[in-house]
Each structure stands twice: as structure tokens, then as C-alpha cells.
Design an enzyme around this catalytic site. Structure first.
Site, PDB file in Angstrom:
ATOM      1  CB  THR A   1      -4.450   6.790   7.214  1.00  0.00           C
ATOM      2  OG1 THR A   1      -5.235   5.797   7.054  1.00  0.00           O
ATOM      3  CG2 THR A   1      -5.009   7.982   6.528  1.00  0.00           C
TER       4      THR A   1
ATOM      5  CG  HIS B   1       9.928   1.269  12.312  1.00  0.00           C
ATOM      6  ND1 HIS B   1      10.095  -0.266  11.869  1.00  0.00           N
ATOM      7  CD2 HIS B   1       9.552   1.692  13.475  1.00  0.00           C
ATOM      8  CE1 HIS B   1       9.751  -0.584  13.209  1.00  0.00           C
ATOM      9  NE2 HIS B   1       9.552   0.157  14.237  1.00  0.00           N
TER      10      HIS B   1
ATOM     11  CG  ASN C   1      12.376   1.167   6.444  1.00  0.00           C
ATOM     12  OD1 ASN C   1      11.687   0.309   5.745  1.00  0.00           O
ATOM     13  ND2 ASN C   1      12.563   0.763   7.697  1.00  0.00           N
TER      14      ASN C   1
ATOM     15  CG  LEU D   1      18.066  -4.726   4.044  1.00  0.00           C
ATOM     16  CD1 LEU D   1      18.008  -3.331   3.676  1.00  0.00           C
ATOM     17  CD2 LEU D   1      18.150  -5.489   2.499  1.00  0.00           C
TER      18      LEU D   1
ATOM     19  CG  ASP E   1      13.570  -0.661  12.462  1.00  0.00           C
ATOM     20  OD1 ASP E   1      13.383  -0.895  11.115  1.00  0.00           O
ATOM     21  OD2 ASP E   1      12.966  -1.694  12.968  1.00  0.00           O
TER      22      ASP E   1
ATOM     23  CD  GLU F   1       3.152   2.890   8.108  1.00  0.00           C
ATOM     24  OE1 GLU F   1       3.524   2.399   6.726  1.00  0.00           O
ATOM     25  OE2 GLU F   1       2.891   2.542   8.790  1.00  0.00           O
TER      26      GLU F   1
ATOM     27  CB  SER G   1      -0.911  -0.064   1.166  1.00  0.00           C
ATOM     28  OG  SER G   1      -0.459   0.185   2.272  1.00  0.00           O
TER      29      SER G   1
ATOM     30  CB  SER H   1       9.846   7.147  11.923  1.00  0.00           C
ATOM     31  OG  SER H   1       9.300   7.154  13.394  1.00  0.00           O
TER      32      SER H   1
HETATM   33  C1  GRF Z   1       3.916  -0.835   6.875  1.00  0.00           C
HETATM   34  O1  GRF Z   1       3.265  -0.706   8.145  1.00  0.00           O
HETATM   35  C2  GRF Z   1       5.446  -0.142   7.048  1.00  0.00           C
HETATM   36  O2  GRF Z   1       5.607   0.778   7.963  1.00  0.00           O
HETATM   37  C3  GRF Z   1       6.147  -1.358   7.547  1.00  0.00           C
HETATM   38  O3  GRF Z   1       5.605  -2.363   6.602  1.00  0.00           O
HETATM   39  C4  GRF Z   1       4.342  -2.147   6.110  1.00  0.00           C
HETATM   40  C5  GRF Z   1       4.080  -2.297   4.930  1.00  0.00           C
HETATM   41  O4  GRF Z   1       2.913  -2.150   4.491  1.00  0.00           O
HETATM   42  N1  GRF Z   1       7.820  -1.429   6.987  1.00  0.00           N
HETATM   43  P1  GRF Z   1       2.505  -2.125   2.836  1.00  0.00           P
HETATM   44  O5  GRF Z   1       3.013  -3.297   2.215  1.00  0.00           O
HETATM   45  O6  GRF Z   1       3.098  -0.693   2.266  1.00  0.00           O
HETATM   46  O7  GRF Z   1       1.103  -2.004   2.816  1.00  0.00           O
END
Ligand code: GRF
Length: 217
Positions: free
Chosen positions: A176, A113, A111, A97, A149, A178, A17, A140
Site C-alpha cells: 500500500t 524495493h 526501482n 540486470l 538494491d 509502495e 500493482s 524504498s
Molecule cells: C513489489 O513488492 C516491489 O517492491 C518489488 O516487487 C513487487 C512487485 O509487485 N520490487 P507488483 O508486481 O508491482 O504488484
């Protein structure tokens, strides 16, 4: 498309997503970046459909086919570098990684998180925040360094934790956010508003605090 366009490669393992939010943002006429490739380590990842629909090249490198992390990461580097990325974006990429891989992309890999770093690195962040009785949780965006992280934070978005929240309620509200802060961070990197130097992050030339830029509603 604006004058300078940052080439972005996204790495995914799951539903994608965040990848979809980035694809949609990158398709806006004013977007200063484009997603040139998607690399995925799981042949069955739901997120692959987003890349396919958008006509973005995708490569699947299944980690099960490699004897160890070093070989897997080396295969990823070869694939990723074929796209000549300016920025590598981890979008739900669920593999640890190697330091060699991280060092190769130091300062050009980010990334997202699902926690307010430095709180709750690792997995199961939403349940852990609820169990600890946190009033706020969030997400974040950070540069990736060899320690998991732990890289310097670019941007954070907060949400309130509600008394009725299950981990999945909270995860949905965080997700949402993110979808807002990831594209925003990539834009700011493309526009050179954000810079990484000596393990620190600068916004418009000003050193950001350890928890990065705070977005407000
Ligand atoms: C998200 O919660 C992101 O923060 C974490 O992995 C999840 C990925 O969700 N790193 P999606 O595959 O982007 O829906």
C-alpha cells in the site's frame, strides 16, 4: 497534462500493482509524466492486463529465448529505446540486470524495493524483517546502479511490524505504501525536484541522506 511531460517506460515481471498505481496517477490531469511503454519478460504476467486496459504499448521479451543475460539485455535496450524514455521504472522486474544495461540508463532508471534499504537487499524481505524482530519495515525507491538494491535512495515509507504479522500481512501493508511513494517519486523526478548527480540524490537542491526522503503518514 502539464506543460512538460516525462516519458516513462515500465518494466514488469509479475502482477503489476505498482504499474497500475503509476498508470492511475499518470492519468490524473495534473500528472507531469506519461507511461509510453511497458516491457515484460513473462508472457503470462498478470500486470500486462493493466497496460492493455490503459491502451499502453507493450512488448514481451521472454528471457528464456536468449542464450545469456547480455543478449537479453541488448534486446531490451533496443525495445526500450524505441520509446525514447526519459525514465525507466522497474516495477517488480525480477531479472538481474547486466552492468552494461544499468550503465546505459544510469541516472534515469529507478526501482522500488520492499525494505528499508540499506537493510534487506535481495529477496524474501518481509519474512527476514519479521525473523529479525524489526519494529519497522517498509519500502524504498532508489536509483539503479550496477550493485543490486544498492543505489541511492530517493524516498522511503515505513510501516510498523505487528506481533501478529505473517510475511504476507506485512507485504500487503508495505505494498500500500509502495503505491504511494512510487508515483510520488516519479512526479518529483518529472518536476525536477529530484536530481541524480554523481551517485547522489538531491531534493530541491539539498543532498538527501543515504536513506532518502522519509514520508510520514
Ligand atoms: C513489489 O513488492 C516491489 O517492491 C518489488 O516487487 C513487487 C512487485 O509487485 N520490487 P507488483 O508486481 O508491482 O504488484
Amino acid at each position: 497534462m502539464s506543460q512538460h511531460s516525462l516519458n516513462v517506460v515500465a518494466l514488469i515481471s509479475g502482477g503489476g500493482s505498482n504499474l497500475q498505481a503509476l498508470i492511475q496517477d499518470s492519468q490524473r490531469p495534473d500528472a507531469p509524466y506519461k507511461i509510453v511503454g511497458v516491457l515484460c519478460n513473462r508472457p503470462d504476467a498478470g500486470g500486462l492486463k493493466h497496460a492493455e486496459r490503459a491502451g499502453i504499448q507493450q512488448v514481451i521479451i521472454d528471457h528464456h529465448n536468449f542464450d545469456g543475460r547480455e543478449q537479453f539485455d541488448q534486446a531490451m535496450v533496443e525495445s526500450i529505446d524505441n520509446w525514447q524514455p526519459d525514465l525507466v521504472v522497474l516495477a517488480g522486474f525480477m531479472r538481474i540486470l547486466t552492468p552494461g544495461f544499468v550503465t546505459h540508463y544510469l541516472g534515469r532508471m529507478i526501482n522500488i524495493h520492499p525494505a528499508l534499504l540499506p537493510n534487506y537487499p535481495g529477496l524474501d524481505t518481509h519474512q527476514r524483517a519479521i525473523d529479525a524482530g524489526e519494529s519497522h519495515h517498509g519500502a524504498s525507491v532508489h536509483y539503479v546502479i550496477p550493485e543490486l538494491d544498492a543505489g541511492p535512495v530517493i524516498m522511503q515509507a515505513k510501516v510498523k511490524v505487528l506481533a501478529s504479522d505473517t510475511a504476507s500481512d506485512l507485504a500487503a501493508r508495505v505494498l500500500t505504501k509502495e503505491h504511494q511513494i512510487y508515483p510520488q517519486s516519479v512526479r518529483w523526478i518529472a518536476e525536477e525536484k529530484i536530481r541524480f548527480n554523481n551517485n547522489q540524490v538531491y531534493l530541491d537542491g539539498e543532498l538527501l541522506p543515504p536513506n532518502g526522503h522519509q514520508t510520514s503518514d
